[in-house]
Structures are given as C-alpha cells and as structure tokens.
Design an enzyme around this catalytic site. Structure first.
Site, PDB file in Angstrom:
ATOM      1  N   CYS A  51      34.109  32.675  43.449  1.00  0.00           N
ATOM      2  CA  CYS A  51      34.631  32.282  42.145  1.00  0.00           C
ATOM      3  C   CYS A  51      35.983  32.928  41.855  1.00  0.00           C
ATOM      4  O   CYS A  51      36.045  34.094  41.478  1.00  0.00           O
ATOM      5  CB  CYS A  51      33.616  32.661  41.062  1.00  0.00           C
ATOM      6  SG  CYS A  51      34.154  32.247  39.406  1.00  0.00           S
ATOM      7  N   CYS A  84      36.512  34.082  38.274  1.00  0.00           N
ATOM      8  CA  CYS A  84      35.840  35.344  37.953  1.00  0.00           C
ATOM      9  C   CYS A  84      36.568  36.539  38.560  1.00  0.00           C
ATOM     10  O   CYS A  84      36.729  37.573  37.911  1.00  0.00           O
ATOM     11  CB  CYS A  84      34.424  35.376  38.530  1.00  0.00           C
ATOM     12  SG  CYS A  84      33.493  33.857  38.372  1.00  0.00           S
ATOM     13  N   ASP A  85      36.982  36.407  39.810  1.00  0.00           N
ATOM     14  CA  ASP A  85      37.354  37.603  40.568  1.00  0.00           C
ATOM     15  C   ASP A  85      38.826  37.687  40.955  1.00  0.00           C
ATOM     16  O   ASP A  85      39.268  38.731  41.440  1.00  0.00           O
ATOM     17  CB  ASP A  85      36.499  37.680  41.843  1.00  0.00           C
ATOM     18  CG  ASP A  85      35.008  37.803  41.514  1.00  0.00           C
ATOM     19  OD1 ASP A  85      34.689  38.383  40.463  1.00  0.00           O
ATOM     20  OD2 ASP A  85      34.177  37.319  42.305  1.00  0.00           O
TER      21      ASP A  85
END
Ligand code: NAP
Length: 334
Positions: free
Chosen positions: A148, A151-152
């Site tokens: 992701c 997200c990261d």
C-alpha cells in the site's frame, strides 16, 4: 489474535438462540459495524476469523486514520476498535466461518463445529492483496515490503523504490511514490503494461519513473529491512540486483468472497454488489444502501469496494451496514 480484552471474549457468554446480527469479518468495516450494532443493543456476534483484524494487521504505522494525530500502529488500531465494540456488548468468535446458508431465515453460519443462527448478517470479509509468494517477501513485509503506497510511501523519503506490477494500481502507486522517492522503478513481468492509456502516459512522462520489462522479483534482499531486489529476466533468465529502500507489490487484490459464491451477487472479480449495483434487487430505490441481493444480508468494506480501499472508508461503510441492518430488523419486525 491473542489480544487481551477481558470481559468481552465471548464464546462462553453467547446464547445458542438466534442472533439479531452476525458480522463476518473483523477489519475496520466489521468492527465498526459491530460497534454501531452493539450500541443499538443488538448484541452482535463477530466471527472475527482466525487471523483477525484484516489488512491493517499487516501494516506498521497508520498516519491517515482520522483522530490519531501522532499516527497509530495498524494492529493497535484494530485492538482499540475491537475493545470499543466489546465495551457495548459485541462478542467475538476467533475462528473462520467455513460455510454459510443464506437461502432461508434465520441464516446460518458454520464456524468450527458450531452453527450460528442470524436474523441479519453483515459481510465484511475484506480483500487480500495478491503477493508474489516468495519467502523473502513474507520475511520483510512491513519492513520495507508493502502492498500500500498510500499507507507507507511517506516512510521512504529520498530513497530508491521498486514497484511490481503493470496495472492501473501499479501506475497510480508509482506516480504517488514519486512524491517521496529519489527514483521509482517499475518491474513488470511482460513488455506491455495492462494499465489504461492515460495512466501509462502519466507514468511514462514522469522522469522519476523508469521501467524494467520482462522481469520478476526473485528475491527481496535485506537483513531486517529491505535494501534491494534480485530480478530475473524472464526471457534471458539473467539475474541482476537493484538497490531499493522499499518494494511495493501492486499486482492486484482479491476480494474474500468465495464463501458467498452462488448466494450473494458479485461482479466478475468477486466483489459483492450492494444497493443500486444489484441486478436482483429485492428493494429497488431502497435507502438501505449496503443491502445485498438477499434480504437481511448487508455488505461493507473492501469485499465491496475496490476503488477507495481505505480503513476509514471501510469503517464508514461498516457504520452504514449496521444502521441498515438495524433499520431492516425494525421494519421486518424482529
Ligand atoms: P490488475 O489490473 O489485475 O493488474 C495487476 C498487474 O499485476 C498486471 O499487470 C499483472 O501482470 C501483474 N501481476 C499479477 N500477478 C502477478 C505476479 N504474480 N507477479 C508479477 N506480476 C503480476 O490489478 P490493479 O492494477 O490492482 O487494478 C484492479 C482494477 O482496478 C482494474 O480494473 C483497474 O483498472 C482498476 N484501477 C483503476 C485505477 C485508476 O483508474 N486510477 C487505479 C487503480 C485500479 P499482467 O499484466 O502480465 O497480467
């Protein structure tokens, strides 16, 4: 999942009669549905699965879940949500549902050797990111291997990054990662992208993005955290190494809907259809937007949504499903 949630671990306190609401799945959508259903006094039973908590259990820090200004670890967020639902009377079964019968009411859900009866069901079984399936990927998941970028990505400022895949997701994530990365290398197993023309054009014209064609990742290299990848050219068989601070696997997701095949309407990829998407709609135009084709069964989160796929959107849909179930139970006179 081994979490300490005294007082709400419930297999023992659950009575064996028909439950008003059974939630299948325990990611953000399932637990939010359980929270709302519990606060509506519906005593929901959550079949949370053997590997409870959903995709956030595979992440490290979550910085985009509203309300956590300093971020929160994915597993911790799920523990908090579980505790919050338990506080209002949701109970949990830490095992997988193995079969469901939605052909008659009460519905039945098989979990281990038990059969659980339900007047309404909320399906929130989520989706799973496809993985490459190599041991080093598992070992370094959350330590530089991610599924992701949203997200990261921000954890990899100034670093060279590798992204695997040739679809729209891979292009979108590659473009997103250029905000942080020094360079982004797309590794694709063929010599043509699957992505739409517009996404291809955007990726090709971004000077931070380069492509390695006809190649697969043989190994993610790293001791404790990712430092690079070993690539194999599928045409020549040659292997090469490339430096990388992070490896983003973007080869698609699969909805966890096989349990419902033949019972709930789904699209060709297995995503459940809800509300106005239904072709076999029992209540056209209904305000129950998370209804499935089976009256009394609702669905929420990534098993429905392949577009947004965020914890907060899943949680929002879980809330909607619980409100829909509550309204339906009331209308149906349960
Ligand atoms: P996808 O379209 O299924 O693409 C998956 C990609 O990963 C393909 O290029 C595939 O290669 C590759 N792949 C699959 N398994 C692999 C493996 N084991 N090893 C290496 N490579 C592998 O999935 P997606 O990109 O997640 O998109 C899903 C859907 O959402 C699509 O309909 C897409 O259009 C849509 N979407 C749209 C947008 C947008 O428009 N902004 C953004 C994201 C997603 P092959 O090409 O060789 O099969």
């Amino acid at each position: 999942m081994g979490m300490d949630t005294p007082g709400n671990d419930a297999t023992n306190s659950r009575d064996s009669g028909t439950n008003k609401v059974v939630v299948v799945g325990s990611g953000p959508s399932g637990l939010t549905a359980a929270l709302y259903a519990a606060r509506a006094d519906l005593a929901p039973v959550v079949v949370e699965g053997f590997a409870a908590g959903g995709q956030l259990m595979l992440t490290t820090e979550v910085e985009n879940y509203p309300g956590f200004a300093d971020g929160v670890m994915g597993p911790e967020l799920m523990a908090i949500l579980r505790k919050q639902a338990g506080r209002f009377g949701a109970t949990f079964i830490t095992d997988d549902a193995t079969a469901v019968d939605l052909s008659k009411r009460p519905f039945s859900i098989e979990v281990g050797s038990e059969s659980i009866a339900a007047e309404s069901v909320i399906v929130s079984t989520g989706a799973s990111a496809r993985m490459l399936g190599i041991p080093s990927e598992q070992k370094l998941l959350g330590r530089g291997v991610s599924t992701c970028a949203t997200c990261d990505g921000a954890f990899f400022r100034g670093q060279p990054l590798v992204i695997v895949g040739g679809g729209d997701s891979a292009m979108e994530e590659a473009l997103f990662l250029t905000r942080f990365a020094s360079t982004v290398t797309v590794v694709h197993r063929r010599d043509k992208l699957r992505a739409s023309k517009i996404m291809q054009d955007r990726a090709f014209s971004n000077n931070k993005i380069s492509f390695i064609w006809n190649s697969t990742v043989d190994e993610v290299i790293g001791d404790g955290k990712v430092s690079g990848v070993r690539l194999r050219d599928v045409v020549t068989g040659d292997t090469t190494e490339a430096e990388a601070g992070g490896v983003f696997v973007a080869i698609g997701h699969d909805p966890n809907s096989s349990l419902f095949r033949g019972q709930l309407e789904m699209d060709a990829k297995g995503y459940l259809l809800v509300g106005d998407q239904l072709t076999h709609d029992w209540a056209p135009g209904s305000i129950l937007g998370t209804r499935t084709n089976v009256e009394g069964v609702f669905a929420a989160g990534d098993v429905v949504d392949h577009v947004y796929r965020q914890a907060v959107t899943a949680a929002g849909m879980g809330c909607m499903a619980a409100i829909d179930a509550e309204r339906w139970l009331e209308l149906a006179g349960h």
